[in-house]
Design a protein around this motif. Structure first.
Motif, PDB file in Angstrom:
ATOM      1  N   UNK A 145      54.633   9.320  33.813  1.00 32.46           N
ATOM      2  CA  UNK A 145      53.216   9.609  33.705  1.00 32.46           C
ATOM      3  C   UNK A 145      52.413   8.498  33.083  1.00 32.46           C
ATOM      4  N   UNK A 146      51.108   8.548  33.343  1.00 40.09           N
ATOM      5  CA  UNK A 146      50.194   7.527  32.833  1.00 40.09           C
ATOM      6  C   UNK A 146      50.146   7.522  31.313  1.00 40.09           C
ATOM      7  N   UNK A 147      50.142   8.694  30.707  1.00 42.07           N
ATOM      8  CA  UNK A 147      50.095   8.759  29.251  1.00 42.07           C
ATOM      9  C   UNK A 147      51.297   8.077  28.624  1.00 42.07           C
ATOM     10  N   UNK A 148      52.471   8.316  29.182  1.00 41.49           N
ATOM     11  CA  UNK A 148      53.675   7.664  28.662  1.00 41.49           C
ATOM     12  C   UNK A 148      53.596   6.156  28.826  1.00 41.49           C
ATOM     13  N   UNK A 149      53.095   5.686  29.973  1.00 36.00           N
ATOM     14  CA  UNK A 149      52.968   4.238  30.195  1.00 36.00           C
ATOM     15  C   UNK A 149      52.093   3.602  29.113  1.00 36.00           C
TER      16      UNK A 149
END
Length: 300
Positions: free
Chosen positions: A110-114
């Protein structure tokens, strides 16, 4: 006086499955739009906005992004000796305007993890996030981001989220923000009360869609840590922004102004539109493209 923001995170780890087979062996961020790959437009925008340290979050089979931002003195010298000023100008993004850093999101989470992978990079300071597959065009492409950063600092915000108005029947494609009252005029920040990821058309709280540019404070990382993964095991940035709001942090939407357009290179329809729009506006070849389109339109 607020310290200038000099760091940016560029997430570029997505799989690009909606652009297969073009992305089978090439990152979608490296697909050409006009004379440059998508991500180069993003980097040049950041450089023009004064961002001097840029972390690009890549993924598997995306080494070509790192290669593209690797200085090539031999190539530059050859172009200088040949007197090719036009091509030298196209390589100015490598000429010391920014330092590039890279990290890899090996498993899509996910984008948040990135973005969370950049916590050490930002060192507890404010930072910009610019998605690596979205091009912002304007008479001065960096002006919207500079205005966002200024508004963020003036309001002492925890987050400033760029938004654009979309047709109501297309709200299901985007993250949609919620505010109290009427939608504000372009360039006027407004406090967000919620954010909903890809709502059904009838449930969309507004027509203000998240537009791939953000300014954040370090509070985002605490929100990301508290964000529950979705049903695919991914940590979504929209959920972390919602968490910031629930934590009582000041989160604002910043509407793009007139003449500002965003091209999301996420599927073939949007990619084709981006290529055509950028090609038509190209200062070197745009007039030839316009002549060609007029000719084939007449023949149709």
């Amino acid at each position: 006086m607020a310290q200038p923001i000099t760091k940016a995170i560029v997430p570029a780890a997505g799989l690009g499955t909606r652009l297969l087979p073009a992305t089978k062996s090439q990152p979608k961020e490296m697909l050409p739009v006009g004379r440059k790959p998508v991500v180069q437009y993003v980097i040049e925008e950041l450089q023009s906005a004064g961002l001097r340290q840029i972390l690009i979050v890549t993924g598997r089979r995306k080494r070509s992004i790192e290669d593209h931002f690797d200085p090539d003195p031999e190539l530059v010298n050859r172009l200088k000796h040949a007197g090719n000023e036009a091509l030298l100008a196209d390589l100015e993004y490598l000429e010391g305007k920014s330092r590039f850093y890279f990290t890899r999101q090996s498993t899509p989470r996910g984008l948040g993890h990135a973005i969370s992978l950049g916590a050490d990079f930002v060192e507890g300071g404010d930072f910009v996030v610019a998605l690596g597959d979205s091009i912002v065009t304007a008479p001065d492409s960096a002006a919207p981001l500079r205005a966002m950063v200024e508004a963020y600092q003036q309001l002492d915000a925890a987050a400033m989220v760029a938004v654009e108005t979309v047709p109501r029947d297309e709200t299901f494609r985007y993250g949609i923000v919620s505010i109290d009252g009427a939608e504000p005029p372009p360039g006027e920040p407004v406090a967000m009360t919620d954010i909903v990821e890809k709502p059904s058309v009838g449930a969309a709280p507004s027509t203000m869609a998240v537009a791939a540019r953000y300014v954040f404070g370090p509070e985002l990382f605490a929100a990301l840590e508290r964000t529950v993964p979705d049903n695919r095991g991914e940590i979504q940035l929209s959920d972390a922004i919602k968490m910031l709001i629930q934590m009582g942090k000041p989160v604002y939407a910043w509407p793009f102004g007139t003449g500002v357009n965003r091209h999301d290179v996420g599927n073939f329809e949007s990619y084709f539109r981006a290529f055509v729009d950028v090609a038509l506006a190209d200062e070197r070849y745009g007039y030839l493209v316009r002549k060609y389109i007029k000719r084939i339109a007449y023949e149709l």
